[in-house]
Design a protein around this motif. Sequence first.
Motif, short mmCIF file in Angstrom:
data_model
loop_
_atom_site.label_atom_id
_atom_site.label_comp_id
_atom_site.label_asym_id
_atom_site.label_seq_id
_atom_site.Cartn_x
_atom_site.Cartn_y
_atom_site.Cartn_z
N ARG A 1 0.80 -1.23 0.00
CA ARG A 1 0.00 0.00 0.00
C ARG A 1 0.83 1.26 0.00
N VAL A 2 2.06 1.18 0.51
CA VAL A 2 2.90 2.38 0.56
C VAL A 2 4.02 2.28 -0.47
N GLY A 3 4.29 1.07 -0.92
CA GLY A 3 5.30 0.90 -1.97
C GLY A 3 6.73 0.80 -1.48
N LEU A 4 6.93 0.49 -0.19
CA LEU A 4 8.32 0.31 0.27
C LEU A 4 8.80 -1.09 -0.10
N PRO A 5 9.92 -1.20 -0.84
CA PRO A 5 10.39 -2.54 -1.24
C PRO A 5 11.15 -3.23 -0.11
N LEU A 6 10.43 -3.95 0.75
CA LEU A 6 11.06 -4.54 1.92
C LEU A 6 11.36 -6.03 1.78
N THR A 7 11.00 -6.59 0.60
CA THR A 7 11.09 -8.05 0.44
C THR A 7 12.46 -8.60 0.78
N SER A 8 13.53 -7.91 0.35
CA SER A 8 14.85 -8.48 0.56
C SER A 8 15.56 -7.82 1.74
N CYS A 9 14.78 -7.32 2.70
CA CYS A 9 15.41 -6.68 3.86
C CYS A 9 15.23 -7.53 5.11
N ASP A 10 16.24 -7.54 5.97
CA ASP A 10 16.08 -8.08 7.31
C ASP A 10 15.32 -7.03 8.11
N ILE A 11 14.36 -7.47 8.91
CA ILE A 11 13.58 -6.50 9.68
C ILE A 11 13.51 -6.93 11.14
N PHE A 12 13.85 -6.00 12.03
CA PHE A 12 13.81 -6.27 13.46
C PHE A 12 12.92 -5.23 14.12
N ILE A 13 12.04 -5.70 14.99
CA ILE A 13 11.16 -4.77 15.71
C ILE A 13 11.32 -5.04 17.20
N ASN A 14 11.39 -3.97 17.98
CA ASN A 14 11.56 -4.14 19.41
C ASN A 14 10.73 -3.10 20.17
N VAL A 15 9.96 -3.58 21.14
CA VAL A 15 9.26 -2.65 22.03
C VAL A 15 10.17 -2.47 23.23
N VAL A 16 10.64 -1.25 23.46
CA VAL A 16 11.65 -1.01 24.48
C VAL A 16 11.05 -1.20 25.88
N GLY A 17 11.83 -1.79 26.76
CA GLY A 17 11.43 -1.86 28.17
C GLY A 17 10.82 -3.19 28.58
N GLY A 18 10.74 -4.14 27.66
CA GLY A 18 10.27 -5.47 28.05
C GLY A 18 8.76 -5.61 28.14
N VAL A 19 8.00 -4.58 27.77
CA VAL A 19 6.53 -4.76 27.79
C VAL A 19 6.09 -5.48 26.52
N LYS A 20 5.04 -6.26 26.64
CA LYS A 20 4.48 -6.93 25.47
C LYS A 20 3.19 -6.22 25.11
N ILE A 21 3.08 -5.78 23.86
CA ILE A 21 1.88 -5.03 23.49
C ILE A 21 1.00 -5.85 22.58
N MET A 22 -0.23 -6.02 23.01
CA MET A 22 -1.17 -6.84 22.27
C MET A 22 -2.14 -6.00 21.46
N GLU A 23 -2.35 -4.74 21.86
CA GLU A 23 -3.44 -4.00 21.21
C GLU A 23 -3.00 -3.41 19.87
N PRO A 24 -3.93 -3.41 18.90
CA PRO A 24 -3.58 -2.96 17.55
C PRO A 24 -3.32 -1.46 17.44
N ALA A 25 -3.59 -0.70 18.51
CA ALA A 25 -3.34 0.74 18.46
C ALA A 25 -1.86 1.06 18.22
N VAL A 26 -1.01 0.05 18.38
CA VAL A 26 0.42 0.25 18.21
C VAL A 26 0.83 0.18 16.73
N ASP A 27 -0.07 -0.30 15.87
CA ASP A 27 0.25 -0.54 14.45
C ASP A 27 0.93 0.63 13.75
N LEU A 28 0.29 1.80 13.90
CA LEU A 28 0.80 2.96 13.16
C LEU A 28 2.25 3.26 13.56
N ALA A 29 2.52 3.20 14.86
CA ALA A 29 3.88 3.48 15.34
C ALA A 29 4.87 2.46 14.79
#
Length: 457
Positions: A340-368
């Motif tokens: 939908r945005v056109g970023l070519p991420l197919t051949s990229c390594d991707i790492f995501i981390n929520v800082v501080g050890g909290v686990k977030i389940m709610e979808p409100a975090v999606d945009l961030a």
Amino acid sequence: MAKIRTVFNCHECGYKTYKWAGYCPVCKGDTLVEEQVVPADKSPRLAGEGGELTLLEQIPSLEQERLLTGIKELDRVLGGGTVPGSVVLVGGDPGIGKSTLLLQAALGFVSSGLQVIYVTGEESLAQLKMRAARLGLNGQSLLVLADTEYSRIESKITEGRPQVVVIDSIQTVMKKELGGVPGSVIQLREVTASLVQLAKSKQITFFIIGHVTKEGVLAGPRILEHMVDCVLNFEGDRYQSFRILRAAKNRFGSTSELGIFTMEAEGLTEVQNPSALFLSERPAFSPGSAVVPVMEGSRPLLVEVQGLVSPSYSGGIPRRTATGLDINRASLLIAVLEKRVGLPLTSCDIFINVVGGVKIMEPAVDLAVALALASSYRDKPLKTRTMFVGEVGLTGEVRPVGRLAERLQEGLKMGYTCCILPRGNLRSQFFREQQAKNNLELVPVSSLAEALDLAME
Ligand code: TYD
Ligand code: MG
């Protein structure tokens, strides 16, 4: 003489078999241990056995005064203090601070005038005394007992007539007559069942400490979860000072509350302002970092989401990891960014981390999350002093979130001056009020692509 029968129990999941199987068919691990079968007449009865038909309206209400530890974070996770006669299992890795937390709680109960017994099977009384001294709390009238044999402990409890008992830990207590080693599946199950019965019959609140260990002969307390009223997990990184207490099960309250502490030289300290703690290390002006106001239970919390996108040189399938976030949700957001945005991420390594050890389940975090990834990909930081909140749909639309007012208030408190948020939230009363006050710039967006245009400096 009756033949002694043996059974093979899995010390991870509680699976039971009478035939030697080599490995547990459920966990697929070498986790089966051989134990003696307890004769039926010796096994403890559960609270529900041997009852009479009763009219519901004739049962006296359980709604009674709750006992408070005075440690606000703990009381809140318990659902507003603990209910007399309930059994709370506190699990966590060794060394995380379970004994410290419960000694503090015990001293809290004592100072509100309750009779409390702390049973330790792990440490000597002298060690317990040292710990109490370190906590700097007045524990003059706390009763302590160093013992590991169940019947002796039970008679001391009956004698002491406490309102609260702490058992530290369930893996060290054993019933001699059952044989085997303390911490075996049968011992754990039987001792816990007896403690539950004692709690209900004498209206004593029990806090039972259980270690979570994958290896060794100690059984994980998972098999005990269905027997108790409340299961609290004490988590955190041993190498960092903060600790998170969360309820995995609570018959008397919600399981969505978090208790946040830091481990200091003089014991566990409640964190009054968790947002400040989670954002304290946040680097300014760095690409791949976004702040989102999430709701953890009844409380808003600002957390930082970090994304790192880098070309994959492995030649194989690129790596995708997410810490503190569901990996499937992360994959969905990556796909939306591509399509939908056109970023070519197919051949990229991707790492995501929520800082501080909290686990977030709610979808409100999606945009961030999506914006942190886009920011890392473009190597451009997101706007400063700005929060991002919104659920992202499969067509790239940004959907409204609940309880926006509380989220924005938390951001304002932490010095944020702008928030990019779903256009669908425009109708909210708070939104209009804030716009009138003009101290928080609110930028509504309908789609991820629109958010991306507005989010970079
Ligand atoms: P402890 O409560 O013994 O953990 P558990 O019962 O879960 O095994 O606490 C473990 C660590 O906490 C220990 O390594 C020392 C540290 N600690 C402090 O930093 N400050 C304190 O005041 C106390 C009592 C312990
Ligand atoms: Mg301990």
